[in-house]
Write a protein that holds these residues in place. Structure first.
Motif, mmCIF file in Angstrom:
data_model
loop_
_atom_site.group_PDB
_atom_site.id
_atom_site.type_symbol
_atom_site.label_atom_id
_atom_site.label_comp_id
_atom_site.label_asym_id
_atom_site.label_seq_id
_atom_site.Cartn_x
_atom_site.Cartn_y
_atom_site.Cartn_z
ATOM 1 N N ALA A 47 1.073 -0.908 0.027
ATOM 2 C CA ALA A 47 -0.160 0.175 -0.167
ATOM 3 C C ALA A 47 0.602 1.125 -0.202
ATOM 4 C CB ALA A 47 -0.939 -0.245 1.498
ATOM 5 N N ILE A 48 0.701 2.185 -1.228
ATOM 6 C CA ILE A 48 1.048 3.661 -0.797
ATOM 7 C C ILE A 48 0.303 4.366 -0.751
ATOM 8 C CG2 ILE A 48 2.307 4.796 -2.657
ATOM 9 C CD1 ILE A 48 3.268 2.357 -4.072
ATOM 10 N N VAL A 49 0.401 5.499 0.377
ATOM 11 C CA VAL A 49 0.071 6.495 0.447
ATOM 12 C C VAL A 49 0.130 7.750 -0.083
ATOM 13 C CG1 VAL A 49 -1.598 8.517 2.128
ATOM 14 C CG2 VAL A 49 -1.010 5.882 2.565
ATOM 15 N N HIS A 50 -0.572 8.874 -1.054
ATOM 16 C CA HIS A 50 0.218 9.614 -2.319
ATOM 17 C C HIS A 50 -0.875 10.727 -1.562
ATOM 18 C CE1 HIS A 50 1.712 12.138 -5.254
ATOM 19 N NE2 HIS A 50 0.491 11.629 -5.865
ATOM 20 N N ASN A 51 -1.048 11.878 -1.424
ATOM 21 C CA ASN A 51 -1.604 13.258 -1.620
ATOM 22 C C ASN A 51 -3.190 12.592 -0.616
ATOM 23 O OD1 ASN A 51 0.110 14.751 -2.325
ATOM 24 N ND2 ASN A 51 -1.279 14.599 -4.171
ATOM 25 N N GLY A 52 -3.287 11.509 0.376
ATOM 26 C CA GLY A 52 -3.658 11.239 1.596
ATOM 27 C C GLY A 52 -4.728 10.781 0.684
ATOM 28 N N ALA A 53 -4.339 9.656 -0.226
ATOM 29 C CA ALA A 53 -5.472 8.361 -0.704
ATOM 30 C C ALA A 53 -4.309 7.534 -0.920
ATOM 31 C CB ALA A 53 -5.889 8.754 -2.510
ATOM 32 N N VAL A 54 -4.913 6.518 -0.538
ATOM 33 C CA VAL A 54 -4.301 5.042 -0.320
ATOM 34 C C VAL A 54 -4.748 4.490 -1.480
ATOM 35 C CG1 VAL A 54 -4.053 2.436 0.377
ATOM 36 C CG2 VAL A 54 -5.214 5.084 1.796
ATOM 37 N N TYR A 55 -3.113 3.550 -2.591
ATOM 38 C CA TYR A 55 -2.752 3.161 -3.691
ATOM 39 C C TYR A 55 -2.319 2.100 -3.558
ATOM 40 C CZ TYR A 55 -3.404 7.533 -6.342
ATOM 41 O OH TYR A 55 -4.028 8.607 -6.374
ATOM 42 N N ARG A 56 -2.682 0.745 -4.363
ATOM 43 C CA ARG A 56 -2.177 -0.222 -3.547
ATOM 44 C C ARG A 56 -0.737 -0.374 -4.963
ATOM 45 N NH1 ARG A 56 -4.394 -6.137 -5.830
ATOM 46 N NH2 ARG A 56 -3.270 -7.299 -3.572
ATOM 47 N N LEU A 57 0.354 -1.148 -4.868
ATOM 48 C CA LEU A 57 1.071 -1.373 -6.125
ATOM 49 C C LEU A 57 1.020 -2.976 -5.900
ATOM 50 C CD1 LEU A 57 3.288 -0.378 -8.674
ATOM 51 C CD2 LEU A 57 4.682 -0.638 -6.470
ATOM 52 N N GLN A 58 1.297 -3.953 -7.146
ATOM 53 C CA GLN A 58 1.458 -5.056 -7.214
ATOM 54 C C GLN A 58 1.449 -5.315 -7.785
ATOM 55 O OE1 GLN A 58 -2.580 -6.654 -7.339
ATOM 56 N NE2 GLN A 58 -2.166 -8.965 -7.934
ATOM 57 N N ALA A 59 3.288 -6.546 -8.181
ATOM 58 C CA ALA A 59 3.475 -7.425 -9.031
ATOM 59 C C ALA A 59 2.504 -8.641 -9.609
ATOM 60 C CB ALA A 59 5.174 -7.964 -8.793
ATOM 61 N N THR A 60 2.806 -8.827 -10.856
ATOM 62 C CA THR A 60 2.053 -10.130 -11.105
ATOM 63 C C THR A 60 2.679 -10.783 -11.568
ATOM 64 O OG1 THR A 60 2.708 -8.951 -13.874
ATOM 65 C CG2 THR A 60 0.519 -8.010 -12.615
ATOM 66 N N LYS A 61 2.299 -12.287 -11.991
ATOM 67 C CA LYS A 61 2.654 -12.945 -11.612
ATOM 68 C C LYS A 61 3.966 -13.086 -13.534
ATOM 69 C CE LYS A 61 -0.208 -16.269 -9.577
ATOM 70 N NZ LYS A 61 -1.572 -17.665 -10.549
ATOM 71 N N LEU A 62 3.751 -12.643 -14.030
ATOM 72 C CA LEU A 62 4.026 -11.972 -15.265
ATOM 73 C C LEU A 62 5.468 -10.825 -14.859
ATOM 74 C CD1 LEU A 62 1.900 -12.235 -17.830
ATOM 75 C CD2 LEU A 62 3.297 -13.976 -17.724
ATOM 76 N N GLY A 63 5.649 -10.709 -14.368
ATOM 77 C CA GLY A 63 6.689 -9.509 -13.565
ATOM 78 C C GLY A 63 6.108 -8.088 -13.897
ATOM 79 N N LYS A 64 4.834 -7.683 -14.307
ATOM 80 C CA LYS A 64 4.865 -6.219 -14.747
ATOM 81 C C LYS A 64 4.205 -6.231 -13.042
ATOM 82 C CE LYS A 64 4.301 -7.051 -19.127
ATOM 83 N NZ LYS A 64 5.039 -6.626 -20.244
ATOM 84 N N LEU A 65 3.918 -4.938 -13.104
ATOM 85 C CA LEU A 65 3.668 -3.975 -12.499
ATOM 86 C C LEU A 65 2.409 -3.166 -12.742
ATOM 87 C CD1 LEU A 65 7.005 -1.823 -10.500
ATOM 88 C CD2 LEU A 65 5.626 -3.850 -9.790
ATOM 89 N N ILE A 66 1.134 -3.050 -11.185
ATOM 90 C CA ILE A 66 0.021 -3.016 -11.391
ATOM 91 C C ILE A 66 -0.569 -1.600 -10.481
ATOM 92 C CG2 ILE A 66 -3.077 -3.264 -11.278
ATOM 93 C CD1 ILE A 66 -2.352 -6.072 -12.201
ATOM 94 N N LEU A 67 -0.658 -0.514 -10.750
ATOM 95 C CA LEU A 67 -0.875 0.908 -9.677
ATOM 96 C C LEU A 67 -2.952 0.945 -9.949
ATOM 97 C CD1 LEU A 67 -0.096 2.268 -7.203
ATOM 98 C CD2 LEU A 67 0.432 3.951 -9.502
ATOM 99 N N THR A 68 -2.793 0.633 -8.713
ATOM 100 C CA THR A 68 -4.427 0.657 -8.250
ATOM 101 C C THR A 68 -4.867 1.496 -7.534
ATOM 102 O OG1 THR A 68 -5.464 -0.856 -7.034
ATOM 103 C CG2 THR A 68 -5.290 -1.050 -9.376
ATOM 104 N N LYS A 69 -6.224 3.028 -7.843
ATOM 105 C CA LYS A 69 -6.399 3.455 -6.393
ATOM 106 C C LYS A 69 -7.981 2.197 -5.524
ATOM 107 C CE LYS A 69 -7.869 8.638 -5.299
ATOM 108 N NZ LYS A 69 -7.979 9.002 -5.831
#
Length: 69
Positions: A47-69
């Motif tokens: 979990a990453i907090v940015h400007n008061g909002a919480v985001y989720r940084l996730q690594a996929t099985k294929l080695g990609k990154l997904i950032l969601t709010k």
């Protein structure tokens, strides 16, 4: 923290960390890049907090990154 961050309630308590000294902007390419392994620290998601909002940084099985709010 060994549990994955799959439930939305897990994002209410973001995981905090200190960036190691060797991750300073001077030790990386212009722009202060931080290696993803430093952020994830062996976990699948963080979990990453940015400007008061919480985001989720996730690594996929294929080695990609997904950032969601």
């Amino acid at each position: 923290m060994h549990a994955s961050l799959t439930a939305p309630s897990a994002l209410t308590a973001p995981r905090m960390f200190a960036v190691p000294a060797d991750s300073s902007p001077a030790s990386h390419a212009e722009g202060g890049a931080v290696d993803s392994s430093t952020l994830l620290r062996g976990q699948k998601a963080v979990a990453i907090v940015h400007n008061g909002a919480v985001y989720r940084l996730q690594a996929t099985k294929l080695g990609k990154l997904i950032l969601t709010k």
